[in-house]
Design an enzyme around this catalytic site. Structure first.
Site, short mmCIF file in Angstrom:
data_model
loop_
_atom_site.label_atom_id
_atom_site.label_comp_id
_atom_site.label_asym_id
_atom_site.label_seq_id
_atom_site.Cartn_x
_atom_site.Cartn_y
_atom_site.Cartn_z
CG ASP A 60 42.31 32.67 46.56
OD1 ASP A 60 41.23 33.17 46.94
OD2 ASP A 60 42.79 32.87 45.42
CE LYS A 62 38.91 34.04 44.11
NZ LYS A 62 40.14 33.20 44.00
CG ASP A 65 27.51 27.11 51.48
OD1 ASP A 65 26.28 27.11 51.74
OD2 ASP A 65 28.10 26.11 51.04
CB THR A 117 39.39 40.39 37.22
OG1 THR A 117 40.09 39.18 37.46
CG2 THR A 117 39.65 41.36 38.35
NE ARG A 209 50.98 33.06 35.06
CZ ARG A 209 49.93 33.40 34.32
NH1 ARG A 209 49.71 32.78 33.17
NH2 ARG A 209 49.09 34.33 34.73
O1 C5P Z 1 51.19 34.07 37.51
P1 C5P Z 1 50.43 35.25 38.00
O2 C5P Z 1 51.26 36.25 38.76
O3 C5P Z 1 49.62 35.91 36.90
O4 C5P Z 1 49.38 34.64 39.04
C1 C5P Z 1 48.44 35.44 39.71
C2 C5P Z 1 47.69 34.65 40.74
O5 C5P Z 1 46.58 35.43 41.17
C3 C5P Z 1 47.11 33.33 40.25
O6 C5P Z 1 47.05 32.46 41.38
C4 C5P Z 1 45.72 33.72 39.79
O7 C5P Z 1 44.80 32.66 39.86
C5 C5P Z 1 45.36 34.80 40.80
N1 C5P Z 1 44.38 35.77 40.33
C6 C5P Z 1 44.58 36.58 39.23
N2 C5P Z 1 43.64 37.47 38.83
C7 C5P Z 1 42.50 37.56 39.52
C8 C5P Z 1 42.28 36.78 40.63
C9 C5P Z 1 43.25 35.86 41.02
O8 C5P Z 1 45.61 36.50 38.58
N3 C5P Z 1 41.63 38.46 39.15
#
Ligand code: C5P
Length: 230
Positions: A60, A62, A65, A117, A209
């Site tokens: 990931d 992203k 370029d 987001t 998490r």
């Molecule tokens: O701990 P959690 O389940 O919230 O982690 C979600 C993962 O998805 C993290 O790696 C976070 O950076 C990523 N992410 C997110 N929301 C987004 C884009 C990416 O939570 N809009």
């Protein structure tokens, strides 16, 4: 890859040691997401180490370029054995098409990010200079990305239905912002449960998490997989 909704967990840590410990405690999970934080610390070797444990890697980073550069990075991601990687749809059709061309003949798939987001409608208008709301920009960019050759879209749970309606049944939809009922929301605001996301049309969910901070991570993985099976 289509079929039952798959679980991805993320290695949002700083060291190789912590990343591989997370892979080991969440070993019931087949997919691991490596983002800019870990990749910048550990480099391509961490992708190889996770793959050596028999896991699939979602890289990931992203990309955003010029087409030639993104094509080179896409070729490198495929050569590294990442099965999924991300780029920004706002890089445009030529950039996405160049990425697609670079992975042709491999089993690496491209996911496009539409609008982060973390950006509000005010930020999009005043800072990015976009005359659209996120609700307008997301389907437009999702369509553009798929038409240019992206295999799928990353979106928030509340965008799944809109994106699915826009791109049709074939493209992959991958969504973070997932919380089982038994988990804390942490800093996620607009969440769905694994089951709700699967029913809304997600092919893959990213959950970090609730697994890695759980007192019994293998049990957390088991519960989520069970919920996805319905
Ligand atoms: O701990 P959690 O389940 O919230 O982690 C979600 C993962 O998805 C993290 O790696 C976070 O950076 C990523 N992410 C997110 N929301 C987004 C884009 C990416 O939570 N809009």
């Amino acid at each position: 890859m289509k079929g039952r909704t798959e679980l991805i967990t993320g290695l949002d840590v700083d060291t190789r040691e912590d990343a591989l410990a997370a892979v080991d405690i969440a070993a019931g999970c087949a997919w691991f997401k490596i983002g800019a934080q870990l990749f910048t610390r550990c480099g391509p070797a961490i992708v190889e180490a996770v793959r050596d444990r028999g896991k699939q890697v979602f890289l990931d980073l992203k990309y955003h370029d010029i087409p030639n550069t993104v094509a080179g990075a896409s070729r490198a991601a495929a050569a590294l054995g990442a099965k999924l990687f991300t780029l920004h749809a706002s890089g445009g059709k030529a950039m996405i098409a160049a990425a697609r061309n670079a992975v042709e003949g491999t089993d690496t798939r491209i996911l496009a990010v539409t609008v982060l987001t973390s950006l509000t409608d005010d930020m999009l208008r005043q800072e990015v200079g976009l005359p659209e709301t996120a609700a307008e920009a997301v389907p437009r960019l999702a369509r553009l990305a798929v038409e240019a050759g992206a295999h799928g879209i990353v979106c928030s749970p509340r965008e799944i239905a809109m994106v699915r309606e826009t791109v049709g049944p074939a493209p992959l939809i991958v969504t973070p912002g997932i919380r089982p009922r038994w988990a804390s929301k942490d800093d996620q605001a607009r969440i769905m449960t694994p089951r709700e996301a699967a029913e809304a049309g997600a092919d893959m969910i990213v959950v970090v998490r609730p697994i890695l901070k759980h007192e019994n991570p293998p049990e957390a993985v088991r519960l989520i997989l069970e919920e996805l099976q319905g």
